[in-house]
Design a protein around this motif. Structure first.
Motif, PDB file in Angstrom:
ATOM      1  N   GLU A 156      22.995 -89.304  64.022  1.00 24.69           N
ATOM      2  CA  GLU A 156      22.392 -89.320  65.001  1.00 24.69           C
ATOM      3  C   GLU A 156      22.395 -88.318  66.085  1.00 24.69           C
ATOM      4  OE1 GLU A 156      22.252 -93.201  66.504  1.00 24.69           O
ATOM      5  OE2 GLU A 156      20.699 -94.007  65.085  1.00 24.69           O
ATOM      6  N   GLN A 186      26.423 -92.726  63.499  1.00 21.89           N
ATOM      7  CA  GLN A 186      26.752 -92.073  64.973  1.00 21.89           C
ATOM      8  C   GLN A 186      26.511 -90.706  64.903  1.00 21.89           C
ATOM      9  OE1 GLN A 186      30.446 -92.699  67.036  1.00 21.89           O
ATOM     10  NE2 GLN A 186      29.200 -93.301  68.669  1.00 21.89           N
ATOM     11  N   GLN A 187      27.373 -90.171  64.031  1.00 18.81           N
ATOM     12  CA  GLN A 187      27.532 -88.502  64.091  1.00 18.81           C
ATOM     13  C   GLN A 187      26.153 -87.959  63.348  1.00 18.81           C
ATOM     14  OE1 GLN A 187      31.149 -87.652  61.992  1.00 18.81           O
ATOM     15  NE2 GLN A 187      32.417 -89.000  63.673  1.00 18.81           N
TER      16      GLN A 187
END
Length: 350
Positions: free
Chosen positions: A203, A200-201
């Motif tokens: 992206e 997530q981080q």
């Protein structure tokens, strides 16, 4: 009195807090943090207050101490497993783990307000203590068998918490989650959650075409991270590796980040090692970064020198500039395998 096991043979004491959560509030911004940190029993009204450098709870404690204020903390021993899970991963700064868990389960986490600290305490907890820590008040703490698989930090002075209030259910159950040599249950759940957070981080940092992230269980879900990408431009693999190594979820006590192509299963150790040994050239594909975020639990750093460590980011992808000319993989194509199964499948099944 609550029975507390001595989890490992060489532990320096009995640790009532292994599957616990420390609850503190950020003094400037007012948000509530839940962190899973080990808690050693010192005596009948005193607990150890070890937190690794850089962790949110430690930063909050340091802010209170720097102002000459005490740090109030509530510690829950036995609670909703989601709260324990949230306390042990890198929920973004400024987001309370209570809110994170509430969003995950679709309803608010029920809490009560502590009489002494004013902190929100899980209403369904088994045992909770409200405590106060004062700058300069320390006692020897450790060693403790940690998630690296070693007694990596020796006995040394650490801050303490004085117990001011105690709440418990009848016949309470203490949640124990002692780490041991990896892979172990303590690490497996963190593998999944930390992998998702790093993805997530990455992206969020603008890394395109990520195909997979896996924080390997043998590295305690921290020391070895594998990232799979579909290469789109020169330097894509190096960029992905650097961000994975230094984003918030991947920053603490990492060691190796290996970036592989999208044909590699990041959870398959043989796949990863095959790519590492055949698609990386050590002379040009390994970047070493010094003075990275570490701490007392790092077993390879000598006593007296703990604090920093180095990282290696390994590009185990086909070289981008001649990717189309890289030797083809010596295996049957899906079409050939499918044709063989259609022709010979019945015989092979007999």
């Amino acid at each position: 009195k609550f029975p507390t096991p001595k989890w490992h043979e060489l532990d320096g004491g009995r640790y009532i807090g292994t599957g616990s959560i420390d609850i503190t509030v950020e003094p400037d911004e007012g948000w509530v943090n839940l962190g899973t940190y080990r808690v050693m029993i010192q005596n009948e009204d005193t607990l150890g207050f070890y937190i690794s450098p850089g962790k949110q709870g430690r930063i909050m404690r340091e802010k209170y101490f720097a102002r000459g204020q005490s740090c109030k903390v509530a510690v829950s021993f036995g609670q909703d497993p989601l709260l324990y899970l949230a306390g042990g991963i890198e929920v973004p700064r400024g987001v309370s783990e209570y809110d994170w868990v509430g969003g995950l389960q679709g309803s608010p986490v029920p809490v009560i307000i502590g009489e002494y600290t004013g902190l929100p305490i899980p209403a369904t907890a088994e045992i909770v203590v409200e405590c106060e820590a004062i700058a300069g008040e320390e006692m020897d703490e450790g060693p403790f068998g940690e998630w690296t698989g070693y007694y990596a930090s020796s006995m040394r002075p650490e801050p303490i918490m004085k117990v001011k209030r105690l709440y418990h259910r009848h016949n309470p159950i203490i949640l124990g989650a002692p780490p041991t040599r990896p892979p172990c249950e303590f690490n497996y759940m963190r593998c999944f959650m930390r992998s998702a957070l790093i993805w997530q981080q990455m992206e969020a940092a603008g890394i395109p075409d990520i195909q997979g992230v896996w924080c390997h269980e043998a590295g305690g879900a921290r020391l070895l991270t594998i990232v799979s990408i579909k290469q789109r431009y020169p330097g894509h693999a190096k960029q992905a590796g650097m961000v994975a190594a230094y984003c918030h979820a991947g920053g603490y006590l990492g060691r190796y980040v290996v970036v592989v192509d999208d044909d590699i299963d990041v959870t398959n150790t043989n796949d990863v090692l095959w790519a590492l040994t055949t698609r990386s050239n050590p002379e040009i594909d390994i970047e070493t970064i010094r003075r990275s975020w570490s701490g007392p639990l790092d077993p390879i750093i000598p006593k007296g020198q703990k604090g920093h460590s180095s990282r290696a980011v390994i590009d185990a992808c086909r070289p981008y500039e001649w990717m189309s000319d890289f030797p083809p993989v010596a295996e049957s194509s899906p079409e050939v395998r499918r044709a063989a199964e259609e022709k010979w499948g019945k015989i092979l099944d007999e």
